[in-house]
Design an enzyme around this catalytic site. Structure first.
Site, PDB file in Angstrom:
ATOM      1  N   GLY A  21      33.742  49.732  74.401  1.00  0.00           N
ATOM      2  CA  GLY A  21      32.809  48.705  73.955  1.00  0.00           C
ATOM      3  C   GLY A  21      31.489  49.279  73.491  1.00  0.00           C
ATOM      4  NE  ARG A  58      19.712  60.037  62.394  1.00  0.00           N
ATOM      5  CZ  ARG A  58      20.326  60.988  61.704  1.00  0.00           C
ATOM      6  NH1 ARG A  58      20.751  62.076  62.331  1.00  0.00           N
ATOM      7  NH2 ARG A  58      20.488  60.871  60.425  1.00  0.00           N
ATOM      8  CG  LEU A  96      24.102  57.432  66.106  1.00  0.00           C
ATOM      9  CD1 LEU A  96      25.083  57.935  67.151  1.00  0.00           C
ATOM     10  CD2 LEU A  96      23.927  58.449  64.984  1.00  0.00           C
ATOM     11  CE  LYS A 134      27.088  43.654  62.300  1.00  0.00           C
ATOM     12  NZ  LYS A 134      28.209  43.039  61.549  1.00  0.00           N
ATOM     13  CE  LYS A 187      14.589  59.429  73.305  1.00  0.00           C
ATOM     14  NZ  LYS A 187      13.198  59.711  73.768  1.00  0.00           N
ATOM     15  CB  VAL A 243      21.640  52.007  72.946  1.00  0.00           C
ATOM     16  CG1 VAL A 243      20.618  52.528  71.945  1.00  0.00           C
ATOM     17  CG2 VAL A 243      23.055  52.122  72.377  1.00  0.00           C
ATOM     18  N   GLY A 244      23.214  52.701  76.030  1.00  0.00           N
ATOM     19  CA  GLY A 244      24.142  51.992  76.910  1.00  0.00           C
ATOM     20  C   GLY A 244      23.512  51.413  78.159  1.00  0.00           C
ATOM     21  CD  GLU A 245      24.068  54.251  81.767  1.00  0.00           C
ATOM     22  OE1 GLU A 245      24.226  54.125  82.980  1.00  0.00           O
ATOM     23  OE2 GLU A 245      24.276  55.309  81.147  1.00  0.00           O
TER      24      GLU A 245
END
Lengths: 190, 748, 334
Positions: free
Chosen positions: B475, B636, B638, B641, B708, B710-712
């Protein structure tokens, strides 16, 4: 009265009118495996299952229809949402044998051949999912929602979509997708 | 002529079509002919011994193939040792494997496994396995175990020391003009991805294929190979689609190996799916925790000392705590810091990573206290943060590799409309609701892979490319950014790049953990793409028939599916022409990215600013989040969306953390009392307001491709912003999570 | 799940005969409770009798303003019916705040009344539970009892009745129509639910095999100004922590007629008769509502974690009364 949901390609629409004899059967089935026939996405499918087999497991394990997902198996997440006779229901709390003579529609039956249903397109465009596991259930609810007339505003959409939990929390994007289809004239037209 | 850069564009997900049509295959959806079903029998007690296992009735059920317990389970080849999957090695979730002896260490520990020809028969037979226990009184909660506390040498799988200090926090606190002391309690949390973990194990001779729901196919491969004592080369792991994880599939727990053992035992493919209830005691959790935070500051609110202590239960086999006090020592310019972990041994499984492990909890604590400090000294909460802004890394003085927090504060405040906020609590009404706003800072460390990351890129003669890595996409959108990175490296449109991932037959990448997955994979794909590009250019300049013959490769650019001279774009040729002339079916290159290791010269971190508005119905104890704004500097971006979705999802997780999520322990029994999705409350659609999310682009000098992650970060600080908004709405400070109806009623 | 046989009943008489004559047979209607109970092993029939084809799913407007809901009418259809929405808004609201859209499409009205409690100890075969295994004790006492009842409890059972719709129906003085082997009979809704006392396994005063054929709601003026307030941790798809169904008629600033049901806090859909008595003729104002609510909750018994529900139930009732009174004042009918 049975509201019709989705596209006209749900054949038969075996509406649950009063007094309609749903199946040809009399007498007991099971408890061992018995041969039954299910109408899934417009195709008659024969399978041997015990009466205790849920519609969800029949679809996933016996018929290879794995669009409907198992998230909780107790009616608490909505990942298994499918339509039976055009109404959104939970496959995990439905017995497969009880669906003989009824029309079962899963996310696999939403697209018209290669062409995606507008709601599927809107989910893609609005990134209305991440892991995608709740998505088939969300889609089946979202299309039904428009047919039911429960999408007048965001609050109503949110409430009537709350039976489908998304742990990735794509909720605002799901609402955006539904709005887009609603404002484009509804989920029926490609 | 050239192709517009794809990196950063909001492209639709590469797996989107499969996911909206039901075609995407998750690990429980591979059913080779003859697949049998395994179902676990789990201990209802938290401590004690198995005294008897009677499988007689279970074995009499038609279709049952085997009932295994510690009496007949094959023995594991090595004793598992917990090493976080980021290390790239075998990644056992805990230093324990069940069904090897009669000891029960935690409630829900598997004690037997039934295999049958259908799911229903296996499930029914599992209910019929009679297991007798000698139960011992369990210690599970902080209330039970407080007296047994000790200070561990290291925690978090050995990654983090048990104590961190700089300066002299005790003296500075004693001398501080202003003190804020707070005790916090955080309930245990469970990940609850909608897809329960599942493994389908298939043996062909001595080769094992596992279809597994995992954040790291290679981690599953190495772990199962080690447990079974088979060469990793004989274990293939396929993870085409994974239905969410949030950390519970980051480590490899017992079920993949149990599925493999079962398949070996019954000589048939075996599916082992965990039930929802089993998900609560099979793959870790965020532990219950008690925090003590002391802030010392000047009258102006300038921090002089931070002392942060945490107490939490761990298992009998591992010193695990999520590193919650870490952010307190890295967030603000403060000369004196002490962070200490205390643990006690409990009858629990080893807790594990859960989204923003440490930061989500620790930053709730720190940012709640900072809000309190702001009120104490009469400063605006945002202004207070700026007064303590860390221009360099606290404790070390190293420059940041990239920060951007000041920009996040400013943009967030602007979007949210923070300026002119009346700080007075408890005075804004909207019907039955009291309305308040709050903010908090977000911080997440920058983790990096430790071993080489590989990808392969292949260009076919028709001009289409395929790029491959072994990573799974649960995901995160990593598959989509693979396409974008490869397209830019090769000068192709995104549509002409196909991606393949989620299979250990593909080039190896580390488990996607620590928000480091997309960065590592992108770096590998970039390496593969540029290696292939360089190879194609080298071939062209060496080819007498190429218009580029004899050109300096450094002067050749790619774009639009062709190679051309930078200073004379008309001179060049299509890839397809080059390959056709060479009579090549395709050209491929392996790319490898070697992580540089710890960047000694820089302090690193990802930062952001969170804002929330809540409505509190004080009569009924209800808190509802009305809107949220988050601005982050994740390096950055990637794919705008998919990155936005990750950040938004994290922020909305903050609603669960702040208001809903708690797993309760059964008093005296030590098991989870609400192990279901009806009873462990996750936010539903109606709980989730629309969210404003933005990123500020700040160059990072240390991260791969400047990425760096964005998941957490989206989750960190969200709960504090909400709790601070509740204070602003009601004038009541909440230091325990979740903030329940009864807590709001009691606070009146 | 244990194995069981399955049959479909063709008419009401056959269904009643099949189940009534066989202690090992159980009805299967919408399945939202029954299939769940089968899966967790609390229901252990040898056979389920599918009654979904029986012609008792209609919704009928009665002369004089009442409504008759077939026992197999789906919750969603009942909630959407214009007569229900117009005459009994409290019921439409309670239905729509129950469960989720999918579950409401499945669950029948009769099944809603017959649904089992959500107590985790009732659901867990390994735990002591007098309702599931009479005489085994009650693990909820001293356990995780946050969701448990404070009204109508006994030392044998403190499980909360989970229905929203039944709370509205009790306030509306509905009647349950049954068909059994001995013929047809009717029971007032409030009498249809038994307090646990020392026989928590007995939830309804009916015989095995008696089938709910209809639920009848009598016409009433106050029902047109009625309202359902449901308080829960999250905004949707959760059982009530506390709820109140209120039908209220105010005349000349005084309570002329009032009927109140409480949910989420009691072992049965709770008819708040003490509060109703306290409100009769009282000024329609907050002080009266607070007095009435306090009266109703005076007998409440708190447990380890659920003491807050007593205060919450009071406030929920007061808020629901205020809201309903304001509807009446505006002349709205919901």
């Amino acid at each position: 009265m049975t509201p019709r949901v989705g596209r006209a390609r749900i054949p038969g629409q075996a509406a649950r009118e009063e007094g309609t004899a749903a199946g040809p059967r009399t007498g007991d089935l099971g408890p061992g495996p018995a041969e039954i026939e299910l109408a899934v996405n417009g195709t008659a499918r024969r399978l041997r299952v015990e009466p205790r087999v849920s519609l969800l497991d029949a679809l996933r394990e016996h018929l290879g229809v794995t669009g409907p997902k198992k998230g909780c198996d107790q009616g608490a997440c909505g990942a298994c949402t499918v339509w039976v006779d055009g109404r959104r229901v939970l496959g995990c709390l439905t017995l497969a044998v009880a669906c003989e003579g009824r029309e079962v529609t899963t996310v696999e039956g939403l697209a018209d051949g290669d062409g995606l249903h507008p709601m599927q397109q809107a989910f893609l465009a609005n990134d209305a999912f991440q892991c995608g596991y709740c998505t088939p259930g969300q889609l089946m609810s979202a299309v039904a929602l428009l047919e039911e007339g429960h999408a007048s505003d965001d609050a109503e959409i949110a409430e009537w979509m709350s039976g489908n939990i998304c742990r990735c929390a794509a909720y605002p994007n799901i609402r955006a997708a539904i709005r887009q289809v609603r404002d484009g004239g509804g989920g029926d037209r490609p | 002529m050239s192709t517009a850069p794809q990196i950063g564009l909001p492209l639709d997900r590469v797996d989107g079509h499969a996911k909206v049509t039901g075609a995407a295959r998750y690990s429980a959806e591979y059913t080779p002919p003859g697949t049998a079903y395994a179902v676990l029998v789990c201990a209802p007690i938290a401590s004690g011994r198995v005294t008897a296992v009677d499988a007689g009735e279970a074995l009499s059920v038609t279709g049952v193939l085997a009932v295994l317990s510690h009496l007949d389970m094959p023995r594991i080849a090595v004793r598992p040792n917990l090493v976080p999957s980021l290390a790239g090695a075998a990644a056992h979730g805990q230093s324990f494997f069940p069904m090897q002896d009669d000891r029960v260490h935690y409630a829900g520990q598997p004690v037997a496994m039934v295999v049958a020809d259908t799911l229903e028969r296996a499930g029914h037979a599992a209910e019929l396995v009679r297991v007798d226990y000698a139960e011992e009184p369990p210690v599970v909660t902080i209330e039970d175990g407080r007296d047994r506390a000790y200070e561990p040498e290291r925690i978090f799988g050995g990654f983090v020391p048990g104590r961190t200090e700089y300066g002299d926090a005790a003296s500075a606190l004693a001398e501080a003009e202003v003190r804020i002391d707070g005790a916090f309690h955080l309930a245990p949390n469970h990940h609850n991805p909608i897809e329960p973990s599942a493994t389908t194990a298939v043996w062909e001779d001595s080769h094992l294929t596992l279809y597994d729901a995992t954040q790291g196919p290679t981690a599953t491969r190495l772990t199962v190979a080690e447990l079974l004592g088979v060469p990793p080369s004989q274990v293939r792991v396929v993870s085409e689609a994974v239905g969410g994880s949030f950390g519970c599939k980051a480590m490899i727990w017992h079920h993949p190996a149990l599925a493999a053992f079962a398949a070996q035992y019954v000589r048939a493919p075996v599916r082992l799916s965990l039930t929802r209830e089993q998900m609560f005691h099979s793959c870790g959790h965020r532990e219950e925790q008690e925090h003590t935070l002391e802030l010392g500051a000047t009258r102006d609110g300038v921090l002089t000392a931070i002392r942060h202590r945490k107490l939490s239960p761990t298992s009998h086999f591992d010193d695990w705590a999520e590193p919650s006090v870490g952010p307190s020592g890295r967030m603000y310019a403060c000369p004196n810091f002490q962070g200490v972990y205390n643990l006690f041994r409990a009858d629990t499984m080893t807790p594990t990573f859960m989204r923003a492990p440490g930061e989500a909890s620790g930053m709730f604590v720190l940012e709640t206290a900072m809000d309190e400090l702001a009120y104490r000294v009469g400063a605006d909460p945002l202004e207070l943060r700026l007064r303590n802004y860390a221009e360099t890394e606290p404790g070390t003085g190293r420059p940041w590799s990239g920060k951007g927090l000041r920009e996040c504060y400013a943009r967030g405040a602007e979007l949210f409309g923070w300026a002119g906020r009346d700080p007075e609590p408890g005075i804004r009404r909207d019907g039955n609701q009291l309305v308040g706003t709050g903010m908090a800072t977000a911080f997440y460390p920058v983790y990096g892979a430790m071993n080489p990351q590989r990808a392969r890129a292949r260009l076919h003669a028709d001009g289409r490319a395929v790029v491959e890595t072994g990573c799974s996409d649960f995901g995160t959108g990593v598959g989509t950014v693979m396409r974008q990175v490869a397209a830019d490296a090769l000068g192709l449109s995104a549509e002409s790049v196909e991606v393949r991932y989620g299979d250990t037959d593909l080039p190896n990448t580390v488990a996607a953990v620590g928000s480091a997955g997309s960065g590592a994979v992108s770096a590998a794909v970039h390496a593969a793409g540029t290696a292939l590009r360089d190879r194609l250019i080298a071939q062209a300049v060496a080819d007498e028939r190429s218009p580029l013959h004899g050109a300096d490769p450094a002067g050749v650019r790619v774009g639009g599916g062709r190679m051309f001279l930078a200073d004379r774009p008309d001179t060049g040729e299509d890839y397809t022409d080059l390959l056709r002339r060479a009579m090549a079916f395709d050209v491929e290159a392996l790319g490898e990215w070697n992580p540089p290791g710890p960047q000694g010269e820089y302090g690193t971190g990802t930062f952001g600013a969170q804002f929330a508005e809540v409505g509190v119905d004080p009569d009924l104890g209800l808190v509802r989040v009305r809107r949220m704004t988050g601005v982050f500097a994740p390096g950055r971006v990637l794919n705008r969306k998919t990155a936005r979705s990750q950040l938004m999802g994290g922020m909305l997780w903050g609603i669960g953390q702040a208001l809903l999520e708690a797993t309760h322990v059964e008093p005296g029994r030590g098991r989870w009392a609400n192990a279901s999705m009806a009873d462990y409350l996750l936010p539903v659609n109606a709980d989730a307001p629309d969210v404003q999310v933005e990123t500020v682009e700040v160059e990072d000098r240390a991260a791969p491709l400047g990425v760096k992650g964005v998941g957490e970060i989206g989750l960190v600080g969200a709960a504090a912003a909400i709790a601070n908004a509740v204070f602003h709405a009601t004038g009541r400070r909440f230091r325990d999570l979740p903030i329940t109806v009864e807590a709001v009623l009691a606070a009146e | 799940m244990r194995p069981f046989a399955y049959t479909r009943a063709a008419d009401v008489a056959a269904a009643v005969a099949e189940v009534g004559s066989d202690p090992g047979s159980e009805y299967l209607a919408g399945g939202t409770t029954e299939v769940d109970m089968l899966r967790i092993g609390v229901a252990r029939p040898r056979r389920v009798v599918d009654i979904n084809d029986l012609p008792i799913s209609g919704i009928e407007e009665l002369p004089g303003g009442g409504v008759r809901l077939g026992g197999l009418a789906r919750m969603s259809d009942a909630a959407a019916h214009p007569a229900v929405r117009g005459r009994f808004p409290v019921l439409a609201q309670a239905l729509e705040k129950g469960a989720s859209a999918q579950l409401r499409n499945m669950a029948s009205m009769g099944g809603n009344l017959m649904q089992r409690v959500r107590c985790a100890y009732f659901r867990d075969g390994g735990a002591a539970c007098n309702k599931r295994a009479p005489g085994s004790g009650c693990a909820a006492l001293g356990g995780v009892d946050r969701g448990h009842a404070v009204l109508g409890t006994s030392e044998h059972c403190i499980a909360t009745h989970p229905s929203d719709a039944a709370v509205a129906l009790t306030a509306l003085d509905a009647t349950v129509h049954l068909r059994g082997r001995a013929g047809e009979r009717s029971i007032a809704l409030d009498d249809f639910f038994l307090l646990p006392g020392d026989t928590p396994e007995r939830e309804h005063p009916i015989e095995h095999g008696e089938l709910i054929t209809a639920i009848e709601i009598p016409a009433s003026e106050e029902a047109r100004t009625s309202h359902y307030l449901k308080v829960r941790d999250r905004e949707s798809y959760e059982f009530a922590l506390a709820s109140a169904a209120v039908a209220l008629l105010v005349e000349d600033g005084r309570v002329a007629r009032v009927r109140i049901g409480l949910g989420g806090v009691a072992t049965k859909p709770w008819r708040a008769r003490r509060a109703e008595a306290a409100l009769a003729g009282a000024p329609a104002e907050r002080a009266s509502y607070e007095r009435a609510a306090a009266e109703e909750l005076a007998a409440a018994v708190p447990r380890r974690m659920n003491a807050f529900k007593i205060e919450l139930a009071r406030r929920t009732m007061v808020r629901a009364l205020e809201t309903t009174a304001s509807l009446g004042a505006r002349g709205g009918t919901g």
